[in-house]
Design a protein around this motif. Sequence first.
Motif, mmCIF file in Angstrom:
data_model
loop_
_atom_site.group_PDB
_atom_site.id
_atom_site.type_symbol
_atom_site.label_atom_id
_atom_site.label_comp_id
_atom_site.label_asym_id
_atom_site.label_seq_id
_atom_site.Cartn_x
_atom_site.Cartn_y
_atom_site.Cartn_z
ATOM 1 N N LEU A 55 0.811 -1.199 -0.128
ATOM 2 C CA LEU A 55 0.111 0.018 -0.026
ATOM 3 C C LEU A 55 0.855 1.133 0.013
ATOM 4 O O LEU A 55 0.215 2.196 -0.042
ATOM 5 N N VAL A 56 2.184 1.253 0.043
ATOM 6 C CA VAL A 56 3.175 2.176 0.121
ATOM 7 C C VAL A 56 3.620 2.584 -1.242
ATOM 8 O O VAL A 56 4.404 1.516 -1.696
ATOM 9 N N GLU A 57 3.982 3.735 -1.823
ATOM 10 C CA GLU A 57 4.392 3.885 -3.057
ATOM 11 C C GLU A 57 5.776 3.419 -3.048
ATOM 12 O O GLU A 57 6.168 2.691 -3.928
ATOM 13 N N ARG A 58 6.813 3.757 -2.291
ATOM 14 C CA ARG A 58 8.144 3.398 -2.024
ATOM 15 C C ARG A 58 8.429 1.881 -1.980
ATOM 16 O O ARG A 58 9.497 1.310 -2.532
ATOM 17 N N THR A 59 7.426 1.045 -1.526
ATOM 18 C CA THR A 59 7.832 -0.037 -1.088
ATOM 19 C C THR A 59 6.863 -1.142 -1.819
ATOM 20 O O THR A 59 7.256 -2.505 -1.662
ATOM 21 N N ARG A 60 6.167 -0.866 -2.425
ATOM 22 C CA ARG A 60 5.127 -1.906 -3.292
ATOM 23 C C ARG A 60 5.618 -2.606 -4.036
ATOM 24 O O ARG A 60 5.163 -3.698 -4.618
ATOM 25 N N ALA B 95 0.622 7.764 7.133
ATOM 26 C CA ALA B 95 -0.634 8.359 7.771
ATOM 27 C C ALA B 95 -1.591 7.676 7.056
ATOM 28 O O ALA B 95 -2.628 7.465 8.017
ATOM 29 N N VAL B 96 -1.733 7.768 5.900
ATOM 30 C CA VAL B 96 -2.905 6.757 5.433
ATOM 31 C C VAL B 96 -3.076 5.284 5.623
ATOM 32 O O VAL B 96 -4.183 4.961 5.964
ATOM 33 N N VAL B 97 -1.833 4.624 5.767
ATOM 34 C CA VAL B 97 -1.944 3.247 6.082
ATOM 35 C C VAL B 97 -2.477 2.966 7.463
ATOM 36 O O VAL B 97 -2.976 2.068 8.092
ATOM 37 N N GLY B 98 -1.763 4.028 8.294
ATOM 38 C CA GLY B 98 -1.973 3.918 9.797
ATOM 39 C C GLY B 98 -0.992 3.441 10.713
ATOM 40 O O GLY B 98 -1.200 2.951 11.867
ATOM 41 N N VAL B 99 0.087 3.637 10.205
ATOM 42 C CA VAL B 99 1.180 3.156 11.034
ATOM 43 C C VAL B 99 2.201 4.402 11.689
ATOM 44 O O VAL B 99 1.961 5.216 11.041
ATOM 45 N N LYS B 100 2.836 3.992 12.634
ATOM 46 C CA LYS B 100 3.434 5.084 13.366
ATOM 47 C C LYS B 100 4.667 5.314 13.045
ATOM 48 O O LYS B 100 5.424 4.430 12.584
ATOM 49 N N SER B 101 5.260 6.573 13.333
ATOM 50 C CA SER B 101 6.771 7.114 12.894
ATOM 51 C C SER B 101 7.061 8.170 13.364
ATOM 52 O O SER B 101 6.366 9.043 13.905
ATOM 53 N N SER B 102 8.503 8.441 13.684
ATOM 54 C CA SER B 102 8.935 9.449 14.600
ATOM 55 C C SER B 102 8.813 10.836 13.381
ATOM 56 O O SER B 102 8.338 11.769 13.852
ATOM 57 N N LEU C 123 5.961 11.446 11.786
ATOM 58 C CA LEU C 123 4.748 11.876 11.742
ATOM 59 C C LEU C 123 4.640 12.530 13.262
ATOM 60 O O LEU C 123 4.089 13.607 13.251
ATOM 61 N N LEU C 124 5.372 12.011 13.970
ATOM 62 C CA LEU C 124 5.178 12.667 15.577
ATOM 63 C C LEU C 124 5.973 13.879 15.658
ATOM 64 O O LEU C 124 5.462 14.830 16.236
ATOM 65 N N PHE C 125 7.258 13.977 15.204
ATOM 66 C CA PHE C 125 8.158 15.173 15.077
ATOM 67 C C PHE C 125 7.479 16.337 14.110
ATOM 68 O O PHE C 125 7.645 17.434 14.342
ATOM 69 N N ALA C 126 7.108 15.670 12.933
ATOM 70 C CA ALA C 126 6.604 16.704 11.751
ATOM 71 C C ALA C 126 7.619 17.763 11.591
ATOM 72 O O ALA C 126 8.569 17.637 11.418
ATOM 73 N N GLY C 127 6.824 19.008 11.880
ATOM 74 C CA GLY C 127 7.620 20.385 11.448
ATOM 75 C C GLY C 127 8.715 20.666 12.533
ATOM 76 O O GLY C 127 9.403 21.525 12.408
ATOM 77 N N ASP C 128 8.631 19.964 13.723
ATOM 78 C CA ASP C 128 9.706 20.170 14.620
ATOM 79 C C ASP C 128 10.955 19.114 14.639
ATOM 80 O O ASP C 128 11.688 19.066 15.538
ATOM 81 N N THR C 129 11.044 18.605 13.344
ATOM 82 C CA THR C 129 12.015 17.441 13.161
ATOM 83 C C THR C 129 13.365 18.125 13.365
ATOM 84 O O THR C 129 14.208 17.419 14.021
ATOM 85 N N ARG C 130 13.724 19.202 12.848
ATOM 86 C CA ARG C 130 14.895 19.885 13.123
ATOM 87 C C ARG C 130 15.486 20.025 14.491
ATOM 88 O O ARG C 130 16.483 19.620 14.908
ATOM 89 N N LYS C 131 14.347 20.677 15.222
ATOM 90 C CA LYS C 131 14.704 20.974 16.813
ATOM 91 C C LYS C 131 14.835 19.434 17.460
ATOM 92 O O LYS C 131 15.904 19.237 18.395
ATOM 93 N N TRP C 132 14.150 18.152 17.131
ATOM 94 C CA TRP C 132 14.322 17.071 17.586
ATOM 95 C C TRP C 132 15.643 16.294 17.480
ATOM 96 O O TRP C 132 16.236 15.802 17.963
ATOM 97 N N LEU C 133 16.093 16.709 16.041
ATOM 98 C CA LEU C 133 17.578 16.557 15.520
ATOM 99 C C LEU C 133 18.546 16.898 16.267
ATOM 100 O O LEU C 133 19.568 16.052 16.690
#
Length: 323
Positions: free
Chosen positions: A110-115, A229-236, A238-248
């Motif tokens: 269901l994922v474009e990169r892995t189908r 997000a569409v498939v419903g699996v979790k990921s950092s 998605l969690l960090f989103a626009g704050d990813t640079r700060k988390w990194l």
Amino acid sequence: MTPAAPAPAAPHSPAPAPADSDRNWVDRRAPAALRPFLRLARADRPIGSWLLLIPCWWSVALALRMQGAAGTPDYVHAAVLLVLFAIGAVAMRGAGCTWNDILDRDIDGLVERTRSRPLPSGQVTLKGAVAFLALQGLAGLVVLLCLPGFAIGVALSSLGLVAVYPLMKRVIWIPQLVLGLTFSWGALMGFAALDEALPAAAFLLYAGSALWVVGYDTIYAHQDREDDAVVGVKSSALLFAGDTRKWLVGLYGAAVVLIGLALAMAAAGPVAWAGLGVFAVHLATQVRRLDIDDRDLCLRLFRSNRDAGLMLFAGLLADALLV
């Protein structure tokens, strides 16, 4: 409406490569019958083997430095371990990817990169994937049996993490943390194999490596965040989103500090510290350049961590040899 999984590739049509795969030796030179299995093991993307191997090499170099400080460096044993860990990393990374794809075969479709991966595209059957997994596991076992008993026990302790990691994206929002704990296990293995002990420096190196993995795999995960997000699996991602640079900044900064503490515990010399400095600058450059909406850039930054890790290894090894 749920997207339909792609139809299996025609038996005689060229097997498609995954979207993030390079057209490399697998596509150019490998026998056609072996290509789907080599893709299943990610042989067309050796970056994962490098990233699994690098903490092992860090550990060997730092353990050798500690031996040198004590006046008992075993250069031959260390050289043998560098080779064994390289072979083991390829075998176990391939086995881990195969196990991951067995568990994720429905999601990957269901994922474009892995189908277009071998299982969801029908290039490899489930039974064939399980048999291939066993073969790779056997190769890893051969390498494992070349190590001391203490190191074998340490290695076997990681199997629980290896088994559950592919399921974590269904359970926690930062599955990358479990990946970090799994992929960084090699940071313990050099000490366990060379000294048959796990000093404090080993655990500090392990912790620093784990946070490094969380950081770079978050960058990698931004390629898939819409599909996740569409498939419903979790990921950092998605969690960090626009704050990813700060988390990194936090993750990479903590990784450098913890690895620095490991160097201090090992009484590392100036060359090792120079290697850590180059490593830190490389990570800072990744953070500065990051654009989470540019998939190609995310992939390039992720792959660049091989060079960052090897720079640190070069510093650690040179420092060990100069004792």
